[in-house]
Structures are given as C-alpha cells and as structure tokens.
Design a protein around this motif. Structure first.
Motif, PDB file in Angstrom:
ATOM      1  N   MET A  69       0.845  -1.179   0.000  1.00 28.80           N
ATOM      2  CA  MET A  69       0.000   0.000   0.000  1.00 28.80           C
ATOM      3  C   MET A  69       0.890   1.241   0.000  1.00 28.80           C
ATOM      4  SD  MET A  69      -2.647   1.372   2.963  1.00 28.80           S
ATOM      5  CE  MET A  69      -2.186   0.052   4.016  1.00 28.80           C
ATOM      6  N   GLU A  70       0.614   2.141  -0.920  1.00 30.44           N
ATOM      7  CA  GLU A  70       1.367   3.386  -0.994  1.00 30.44           C
ATOM      8  C   GLU A  70       0.859   4.357   0.059  1.00 30.44           C
ATOM      9  OE1 GLU A  70       2.202   6.898  -4.201  1.00 30.44           O
ATOM     10  OE2 GLU A  70       1.840   4.874  -4.935  1.00 30.44           O
ATOM     11  N   LYS A  71       1.798   5.022   0.752  1.00 25.88           N
ATOM     12  CA  LYS A  71       1.429   5.988   1.787  1.00 25.88           C
ATOM     13  C   LYS A  71       1.915   7.374   1.417  1.00 25.88           C
ATOM     14  CE  LYS A  71       0.811   3.052   5.738  1.00 25.88           C
ATOM     15  NZ  LYS A  71       0.960   2.978   7.174  1.00 25.88           N
ATOM     16  N   LYS A  72       1.247   8.370   2.016  1.00 29.04           N
ATOM     17  CA  LYS A  72       1.567   9.771   1.777  1.00 29.04           C
ATOM     18  C   LYS A  72       1.540  10.484   3.131  1.00 29.04           C
ATOM     19  CE  LYS A  72      -1.292  13.310  -0.048  1.00 29.04           C
ATOM     20  NZ  LYS A  72      -2.337  13.726  -0.980  1.00 29.04           N
ATOM     21  N   LEU A  73       2.321  11.538   3.252  1.00 26.42           N
ATOM     22  CA  LEU A  73       2.363  12.315   4.484  1.00 26.42           C
ATOM     23  C   LEU A  73       1.180  13.285   4.530  1.00 26.42           C
ATOM     24  CD1 LEU A  73       3.967  12.958   7.069  1.00 26.42           C
ATOM     25  CD2 LEU A  73       5.192  14.689   5.746  1.00 26.42           C
ATOM     26  N   PHE A  74       0.430  13.233   5.627  1.00 28.84           N
ATOM     27  CA  PHE A  74      -0.729  14.096   5.832  1.00 28.84           C
ATOM     28  C   PHE A  74      -0.543  14.923   7.093  1.00 28.84           C
ATOM     29  CE2 PHE A  74      -2.574  10.852   3.142  1.00 28.84           C
ATOM     30  CZ  PHE A  74      -3.522  11.524   2.388  1.00 28.84           C
ATOM     31  N   SER A  77      -2.366   6.672   0.626  1.00 27.78           N
ATOM     32  CA  SER A  77      -2.377   7.845  -0.250  1.00 27.78           C
ATOM     33  C   SER A  77      -3.783   8.300  -0.620  1.00 27.78           C
ATOM     34  CB  SER A  77      -1.550   7.589  -1.516  1.00 27.78           C
ATOM     35  OG  SER A  77      -2.056   6.465  -2.198  1.00 27.78           O
ATOM     36  N   ASP A  78      -4.761   7.421  -0.531  1.00 21.42           N
ATOM     37  CA  ASP A  78      -6.137   7.803  -0.855  1.00 21.42           C
ATOM     38  C   ASP A  78      -6.973   8.132   0.390  1.00 21.42           C
ATOM     39  OD1 ASP A  78      -6.280   5.242   0.157  1.00 21.42           O
ATOM     40  OD2 ASP A  78      -7.603   4.479  -1.420  1.00 21.42           O
ATOM     41  N   ALA A  79      -6.325   8.313   1.522  1.00 24.67           N
ATOM     42  CA  ALA A  79      -7.039   8.593   2.778  1.00 24.67           C
ATOM     43  C   ALA A  79      -7.807   9.907   2.683  1.00 24.67           C
ATOM     44  CB  ALA A  79      -6.058   8.648   3.947  1.00 24.67           C
ATOM     45  N   VAL A  80      -8.962   9.923   3.323  1.00 25.99           N
ATOM     46  CA  VAL A  80      -9.736  11.148   3.488  1.00 25.99           C
ATOM     47  C   VAL A  80      -9.571  11.549   4.947  1.00 25.99           C
ATOM     48  CG1 VAL A  80     -12.023  12.206   3.419  1.00 25.99           C
ATOM     49  CG2 VAL A  80     -11.385  10.490   1.702  1.00 25.99           C
ATOM     50  N   VAL A  81      -8.820  12.617   5.177  1.00 23.90           N
ATOM     51  CA  VAL A  81      -8.456  13.020   6.539  1.00 23.90           C
ATOM     52  C   VAL A  81      -9.656  13.621   7.271  1.00 23.90           C
ATOM     53  CG1 VAL A  81      -7.002  14.595   7.872  1.00 23.90           C
ATOM     54  CG2 VAL A  81      -6.051  13.370   5.930  1.00 23.90           C
ATOM     55  N   ARG A  82      -9.792  13.234   8.541  1.00 26.73           N
ATOM     56  CA  ARG A  82     -10.826  13.798   9.402  1.00 26.73           C
ATOM     57  C   ARG A  82     -10.138  14.593  10.507  1.00 26.73           C
ATOM     58  NH1 ARG A  82     -12.743   8.599   8.113  1.00 26.73           N
ATOM     59  NH2 ARG A  82     -14.738   8.684   7.042  1.00 26.73           N
ATOM     60  N   HIS A  83     -10.484  15.852  10.615  1.00 29.86           N
ATOM     61  CA  HIS A  83      -9.924  16.723  11.637  1.00 29.86           C
ATOM     62  C   HIS A  83     -10.869  16.717  12.837  1.00 29.86           C
ATOM     63  CE1 HIS A  83      -7.057  17.952   8.620  1.00 29.86           C
ATOM     64  NE2 HIS A  83      -8.069  18.222   7.798  1.00 29.86           N
ATOM     65  N   CYS A  84     -10.446  17.299  13.964  1.00 26.69           N
ATOM     66  CA  CYS A  84     -11.232  17.215  15.195  1.00 26.69           C
ATOM     67  C   CYS A  84     -11.209  18.549  15.950  1.00 26.69           C
ATOM     68  CB  CYS A  84     -10.662  16.109  16.074  1.00 26.69           C
ATOM     69  SG  CYS A  84     -11.475  15.931  17.666  1.00 26.69           S
ATOM     70  N   TYR A  85     -12.370  19.164  16.084  1.00 26.85           N
ATOM     71  CA  TYR A  85     -12.511  20.424  16.819  1.00 26.85           C
ATOM     72  C   TYR A  85     -13.602  20.214  17.863  1.00 26.85           C
ATOM     73  CZ  TYR A  85      -9.391  22.556  13.523  1.00 26.85           C
ATOM     74  OH  TYR A  85      -8.267  22.858  12.798  1.00 26.85           O
ATOM     75  N   ILE A  86     -13.223  20.314  19.150  1.00 29.28           N
ATOM     76  CA  ILE A  86     -14.126  19.951  20.241  1.00 29.28           C
ATOM     77  C   ILE A  86     -14.064  20.962  21.387  1.00 29.28           C
ATOM     78  CG2 ILE A  86     -14.053  17.472  19.748  1.00 29.28           C
ATOM     79  CD1 ILE A  86     -11.937  17.229  22.026  1.00 29.28           C
ATOM     80  N   ARG A  87     -14.980  20.818  22.319  1.00 24.08           N
ATOM     81  CA  ARG A  87     -14.980  21.575  23.569  1.00 24.08           C
ATOM     82  C   ARG A  87     -14.890  23.090  23.371  1.00 24.08           C
ATOM     83  NH1 ARG A  87     -12.550  18.181  28.413  1.00 24.08           N
ATOM     84  NH2 ARG A  87     -13.157  16.108  27.716  1.00 24.08           N
ATOM     85  N   GLY A  88     -15.680  23.593  22.452  1.00 20.76           N
ATOM     86  CA  GLY A  88     -15.689  25.030  22.194  1.00 20.76           C
ATOM     87  C   GLY A  88     -14.792  25.465  21.057  1.00 20.76           C
ATOM     88  N   ALA A  89     -13.931  24.584  20.570  1.00 18.31           N
ATOM     89  CA  ALA A  89     -13.030  24.929  19.468  1.00 18.31           C
ATOM     90  C   ALA A  89     -13.720  24.813  18.109  1.00 18.31           C
ATOM     91  CB  ALA A  89     -11.793  24.032  19.494  1.00 18.31           C
TER      92      ALA A  89
END
Length: 125
Positions: free
Chosen positions: A1-6, A103-115
């Motif tokens: 599996m090919e990987k990429k830096l995120f 490399s095909d990942a769909v990144v999920r970010h996280c904003y919590i607790r008022g952020a």
C-alpha cells in the motif's frame, strides 16, 4: 500500500487546570488517531500550541500520560505558545499531527470543547 504524508489538525477548549488540559488533549488525540486509523509507527511528529492563558500542564505530558488508544511513548512531541492575536479565542489547545496514511485517505480533523468555532467547516454536527 502506498502511503503519503498528511497533516491532521485539531483543537480543544480547556480550562487552566491539569485535569481539563489533560482531558482535552486526550479526547482530541484519541479521536484523531481513531478516525484516521493512525498507528504509532505512522506518526512523524505531534506539535501542540496553547494560548497564553493555559499553563497548568504541558500538552505533551498530557498526551504521553493519557490513554489515546495507541502507544505514543516514542513519538516526537513538541509544544509552543500560540501567537497572541488580538480578538482570538482564549483557552485553546491546537494540534498538528504529521502522519503517513494510505495515499487515498480522506483526513478527518477534530474540533471539540468550544473549538468548533475555529473551524466550523471541520466541526462535526
């Protein structure tokens, strides 16, 4: 599996207590690691920033001593003070995690607790 830096981004609000900062860091990082299927060997570095009003505990210490679902004992961690911009929200912890993912990942970010107000486009409804 090919990987990429995120870049995985997140933020959490906190009160200036060891317990509140610890809880925010652990919850935020646990979600980022789980939702992006991050393994400890995938992580290149973790960089935290805190607003100047949060100084009860270093978020690197909080991460190393919290249960985030993976072993972070060998990860490169760094913390610095957030740039003090007039009108910016107070009591915020931000994180940028550099990790190798498929490399095909769909990144999920996280904003919590008022952020959520920092990036409503990334905040979960």
């Amino acid at each position: 599996m090919e990987k990429k830096l995120f870049g995985l981004r997140g933020a959490s609000g906190a009160e200036n207590t060891k317990e509140s900062i610890q809880a925010g860091v652990v919850e935020m990082c646990r979600k980022l690691f789980a939702e992006n299927n991050v393994r400890s060997e995938d992580i290149v570095s973790v960089h935290f920033t805190l607003t100047k009003d949060l100084n009860a505990v270093n978020p690197c210490f909080a991460l190393r001593h919290g249960d985030v679902g993976i072993d972070v004992s060998q990860c490169a961690l760094f913390a610095s003070q957030e740039v003090d911009i007039q009108g910016s929200p107070e009591c915020m912890i931000r994180v940028l995690i550099h990790a190798y993912l498929p490399s095909d990942a769909v990144v999920r970010h996280c904003y919590i607790r008022g952020a959520e107000r920092l990036r409503p486009d990334f905040a979960k409804k």
